[in-house]
Design an enzyme around this catalytic site. Structure first.
Site, short mmCIF file in Angstrom:
data_model
loop_
_atom_site.label_atom_id
_atom_site.label_comp_id
_atom_site.label_asym_id
_atom_site.label_seq_id
_atom_site.Cartn_x
_atom_site.Cartn_y
_atom_site.Cartn_z
CB SER A 1 -24.55 14.52 17.13
OG SER A 1 -25.05 13.32 17.64
CE LYS B 1 -24.28 10.95 15.11
NZ LYS B 1 -25.51 11.23 15.83
CE1 TYR C 1 -21.76 8.01 17.29
CE2 TYR C 1 -22.50 6.96 19.33
CZ TYR C 1 -22.69 7.89 18.31
OH TYR C 1 -23.80 8.68 18.31
CE1 TYR D 1 -28.83 13.77 14.61
CE2 TYR D 1 -29.53 15.43 16.18
CZ TYR D 1 -28.59 14.56 15.72
OH TYR D 1 -27.40 14.46 16.36
CB VAL E 1 -27.62 15.26 23.10
CG1 VAL E 1 -28.70 14.78 22.17
CG2 VAL E 1 -26.49 14.28 23.23
N1 GLN Z 1 -23.54 10.42 22.05
C1 GLN Z 1 -24.90 10.71 21.69
C2 GLN Z 1 -25.63 9.42 21.38
O1 GLN Z 1 -25.08 8.60 20.73
C3 GLN Z 1 -24.92 11.64 20.52
C4 GLN Z 1 -26.32 12.02 20.08
C5 GLN Z 1 -26.48 13.46 19.71
O2 GLN Z 1 -25.68 14.34 20.03
N2 GLN Z 1 -27.59 13.75 19.08
O3 GLN Z 1 -26.74 9.20 21.75
#
Ligand code: GLN
Length: 305
Positions: free
Chosen positions: A61, A64, A189, A241, A259
């Site tokens: 993420s 993003k 994505y 988040y 993550v």
């Molecule tokens: N690729 C992960 C997902 O879409 C990214 C989520 C994250 O890093 N929080 O679930």
């Protein structure tokens, strides 16, 4: 600085044992839960580091804000904000953000999965392959590393275990927030999340955001200053988040987690920080990473508040 980083690293190492490596993407379960690395790039271009800072991992993420930046560069803030809002959701990154009312663009933001999936559709390009290549080009430029590429194993793992993200994308489509083919958009994505980085790359991206769009040292402009303000503001309120409020108190700088265990932190006008510690807390944020940032923030008075 190196001494401080080494000391904090040793202090924070035990915290990694309290977290858990993400396993909902099977390939990520291979991450070493004890790894901990930090890399700092100051505004004058000085590099400092400690621990497992050259270990490669997927950006997840932390891509993003780069997706958002590319969408802003291609469309301008007015159009982007019409398509995806800027308010914190107070929910986990993969929440199905629809209640009794129809899903509304104002109820998502670019730092949660739904918003990031829409960002892929806002990148200009004749095909999704071209859009992804433009995103990769921007990532390489921001990271100061032209060798950056995709971790194929993680990409395949995400693609074949992406039911939740498919559900999110179909929900966006059924509410008129996504026009293109769900599979094509998701492919972009998943590949974006699978871009391989290290702490140095994340620190460099953070340094450009802290320098309001200019590369460290050369001062070459990558994007206009108002876009740095847009991205940094959303990182501050939504980047961690539903843990963003607590992070604002404990650390107090714009940041984005992923993550795979990465955190990219932006200390406006002062430095960019890259962290790697794959053992996560319950909200999917790097547990040891947050603790290390908290100590670093205290030692160097980094909080903007
Ligand atoms: N690729 C992960 C997902 O879409 C990214 C989520 C994250 O890093 N929080 O679930």
């Amino acid at each position: 600085m190196e001494e401080l980083l080494e000391r904090l690293l040793e202090e924070c190492r035990p915290a990694t044992g309290q977290g858990r490596v993400a396993d909902y993407i099977p390939e990520l379960a291979k991450g070493n839960p004890e790894a901990l690395g930090v890399y700092v790039i100051g505004s004058e271009g000085k590099h400092s580091w400690a621990g497992d800072c050259r270990q490669k991992f997927t950006i997840q993420s932390v891509v993003k804000p780069i997706l958002l930046l590319q969408a802003l560069l291609d469309n301008g803030p007015d159009l982007v904000q019409k398509r995806v809002g800027v308010e914190a959701t107070g929910k986990p990154f993969d929440a199905i953000n629809a209640g009794e009312r129809a899903l509304d663009s104002g109820h998502i933001n670019p730092m949660v999965n739904m918003g990031a999936i829409v960002m892929c559709t806002l990148i200009r390009g004749g095909s999704y392959e071209e859009r992804f290549q433009r995103l990769l080009g921007l990532t390489r430029q921001l990271a100061g590393d032209n060798e950056i590429g995709v971790d194929e194993a993680v990409y395949q793992s995400e693609k074949s275990h992406g039911s939740k993200n498919r559900a999110l994308a179909y929900l966006l489509k059924s509410n008129g927030l996504l026009e293109d083919s769900v599979e094509e958009v998701l492919d972009c994505y998943f590949r974006a999340c699978s871009i391989q980085v290290d702490c140095r790359a994340l620190a460099h991206i953070g340094a450009v955001l802290s320098n309001r769009g200019r590369l460290p040292v050369s001062n070459e402009r990558v994007f206009p200053a108002p876009l740095a303000r847009y991205v940094n503001a959303i990182l501050m309120t939504c980047g961690m988040y539903d843990g963003s409020g607590e992070f604002a108190i404990r650390v107090g700088v714009p940041a984005k987690s992923g993550v795979a265990g990465g955190i990219m932190a932006v200390v406006p006008t002062r430095m960019g920080i890259g962290i790697y510690a794959p053992a996560l807390d319950q909200k999917g944020n790097s547990l040891g990473g947050i603790q290390l940032l908290e100590q670093l923030s205290k030692a160097l008075y980094l909080s903007i508040f």
